[in-house]
Design an enzyme around this catalytic site. Structure first.
Site, mmCIF file in Angstrom:
data_model
loop_
_atom_site.group_PDB
_atom_site.id
_atom_site.type_symbol
_atom_site.label_atom_id
_atom_site.label_comp_id
_atom_site.label_asym_id
_atom_site.label_seq_id
_atom_site.Cartn_x
_atom_site.Cartn_y
_atom_site.Cartn_z
ATOM 1 N N LYS A 10 -44.829 -49.829 -89.693
ATOM 2 C CA LYS A 10 -46.018 -50.460 -89.127
ATOM 3 C C LYS A 10 -47.041 -49.407 -88.760
ATOM 4 O O LYS A 10 -46.738 -48.217 -88.563
ATOM 5 C CB LYS A 10 -45.662 -51.299 -87.895
ATOM 6 C CG LYS A 10 -45.038 -50.527 -86.726
ATOM 7 C CD LYS A 10 -46.015 -49.815 -85.819
ATOM 8 C CE LYS A 10 -45.338 -49.079 -84.663
ATOM 9 N NZ LYS A 10 -46.263 -48.170 -83.933
ATOM 10 N N PRO A 95 -41.103 -42.406 -91.876
ATOM 11 C CA PRO A 95 -40.998 -41.163 -91.113
ATOM 12 C C PRO A 95 -40.226 -41.341 -89.810
ATOM 13 O O PRO A 95 -40.359 -42.362 -89.122
ATOM 14 C CB PRO A 95 -42.458 -40.799 -90.838
ATOM 15 C CG PRO A 95 -43.219 -41.421 -91.963
ATOM 16 C CD PRO A 95 -42.501 -42.701 -92.270
ATOM 17 N N VAL A 96 -39.412 -40.350 -89.467
ATOM 18 C CA VAL A 96 -38.595 -40.387 -88.256
ATOM 19 C C VAL A 96 -39.427 -39.882 -87.081
ATOM 20 O O VAL A 96 -40.114 -38.863 -87.182
ATOM 21 C CB VAL A 96 -37.327 -39.518 -88.435
ATOM 22 C CG1 VAL A 96 -36.519 -39.481 -87.151
ATOM 23 C CG2 VAL A 96 -36.488 -40.051 -89.588
ATOM 24 N N ALA A 97 -39.350 -40.609 -85.951
ATOM 25 C CA ALA A 97 -40.089 -40.246 -84.733
ATOM 26 C C ALA A 97 -41.560 -40.020 -85.041
ATOM 27 O O ALA A 97 -42.187 -39.111 -84.530
ATOM 28 C CB ALA A 97 -39.487 -38.996 -84.070
ATOM 29 N N ALA A 101 -42.457 -46.950 -86.176
ATOM 30 C CA ALA A 101 -41.383 -47.900 -85.844
ATOM 31 C C ALA A 101 -40.222 -47.848 -86.816
ATOM 32 O O ALA A 101 -39.587 -48.872 -87.080
ATOM 33 C CB ALA A 101 -41.931 -49.334 -85.756
ATOM 34 N N GLY A 103 -37.193 -46.483 -86.330
ATOM 35 C CA GLY A 103 -35.963 -46.865 -85.643
ATOM 36 C C GLY A 103 -35.922 -48.347 -85.344
ATOM 37 O O GLY A 103 -34.875 -49.001 -85.479
ATOM 38 N N SER A 104 -37.062 -48.905 -84.948
ATOM 39 C CA SER A 104 -37.140 -50.344 -84.703
ATOM 40 C C SER A 104 -36.904 -51.128 -85.986
ATOM 41 O O SER A 104 -36.232 -52.170 -85.982
ATOM 42 C CB SER A 104 -38.510 -50.694 -84.120
ATOM 43 O OG SER A 104 -38.696 -50.086 -82.864
ATOM 44 N N ALA A 105 -37.446 -50.637 -87.085
ATOM 45 C CA ALA A 105 -37.226 -51.284 -88.374
ATOM 46 C C ALA A 105 -35.736 -51.331 -88.705
ATOM 47 O O ALA A 105 -35.216 -52.358 -89.167
ATOM 48 C CB ALA A 105 -37.997 -50.550 -89.470
ATOM 49 N N ASP A 137 -40.932 -52.809 -80.197
ATOM 50 C CA ASP A 137 -41.459 -52.906 -81.560
ATOM 51 C C ASP A 137 -40.532 -53.658 -82.508
ATOM 52 O O ASP A 137 -40.924 -53.968 -83.632
ATOM 53 C CB ASP A 137 -41.698 -51.505 -82.142
ATOM 54 C CG ASP A 137 -42.893 -50.797 -81.521
ATOM 55 O OD1 ASP A 137 -43.678 -51.463 -80.808
ATOM 56 O OD2 ASP A 137 -43.042 -49.588 -81.755
#
Length: 301
Positions: A10, A95-97, A101, A103-105, A137
């Protein structure tokens, strides 16, 4: 048997942030737009809960029960009185961090995949309730498209989008901690009266009509000053993209990924090439929006 779910990244085309609440969260007017960068989450039966990850920056992804994908499996299993005995594999392209989102994904993807694998048939409202418990998120990662998030971002009102928007995302080296960015927001606004967050009528209208220049004029992110304070080099990245032809630029969410709205696919390619050549980011990716939310792509009837 296994089930694979594809889930989008997102960008926050508006992120209006209120003052800190007593619980430490902030009220938001958060306009989400799902974009065509995706993770794929595959779950299959296993002796116990475990996680693996492949793809760019996979080494930065936690493989324990702090991962939102693992927490999603645990919460869903607990609701139904079953054991979360699955192996979760995340094929990571978000992309990480990076403020997109990822991790939310993965949490939303694992939730939908486990629901399908276990044949639970949970309603959309049931899944969204678990998503909200996982994080602010995560509900949008399930829904996709475009939506206004209020409260701490988890209460969604879906929005109409009247066209296709072309974006370029510049991926920075290293991440930015979302709590750290909010903490810097609080520090920068100490002693000030922070207004209540309200969605921009002009921005919502631009999304609804597919008006690219109007959306460019309306983009905003109240966390951007905090992200730039913690990572001043991002200002150079933003300047490169605009110089190369982007209509507008902003930090994506809490950063450090930077987002550039462009007029068309050809301009996206030009801006991505300029960003890559500048050395001001690690990589640059073009993507279209809106994108669909989490959906099963393999393994379910």
């Amino acid at each position: 048997m296994s089930v694979t779910v594809r889930v989008p990244a997102k960008v926050n085309v508006q992120l209006a942030v209120g003052g800190a609440r007593p619980d430490g969260f902030h009220d938001l007017a958060n306009v989400f737009l799902a974009v065509g960068l995706h993770d794929e989450v595959t779950v299959r039966p296993a002796p116990s809960l475990s996680i693996t990850c492949s793809g760019p920056d996979a080494g930065q992804v936690p493989l324990d029960r702090t991962n939102l994908a693992a927490r999603a499996a645990e919460l869903l299993a607990a609701r139904h009185g079953i054991s979360p005995d699955v192996h979760i594999h995340i094929d990571k392209d978000i992309p990480v961090a990076g403020g997109m989102a990822g991790g939310s994904a993965d949490g939303a993807g694992a939730l939908l995949a486990c629901d399908a694998l276990w044949g639970l048939g949970s309603s959309r409202d049931e899944l969204l309730a678990i998503c909200a418990e996982l994080g602010s998120d995560v509900p949008f990662s399930l829904v996709g498209g475009a939506a206004l998030g209020t409260g701490r971002g988890e209460r969604l009102t879906e929005l109409d989008v009247g066209g296709t928007f072309h974006w370029v995302f510049a991926v920075a080296d290293g991440g930015l901690s979302t709590p750290a960015v909010y903490g810097e927001f609080d520090r920068l606004n100490a002693g000030r009266a922070v207004p209540e967050p309200v969605a921009s009528a002009a921005l919502l209208d631009a999304l609804r009509t597919g008006d690219v220049p109007a959306l460019a004029d309306a983009l905003s992110n109240d966390l951007q000053p905090a992200a730039l304070s913690l990572r001043p080099s991002l200002a150079d990245t933003l300047a490169v993209g605009v110089s190369a032809g982007a209509l507008a630029s902003l930090v994506s969410g809490s950063g450090p990924t930077t987002a550039f709205l462009v007029k068309d696919e050809d301009t996206a390619e030009t801006v991505a090439e300029a960003l890559t050549a500048s050395g001001k980011c690690r990589s640059a990716r073009a993507a279209r929006a809106p994108a669909a939310g989490a959906r099963v792509v393999a393994g379910a009837a």
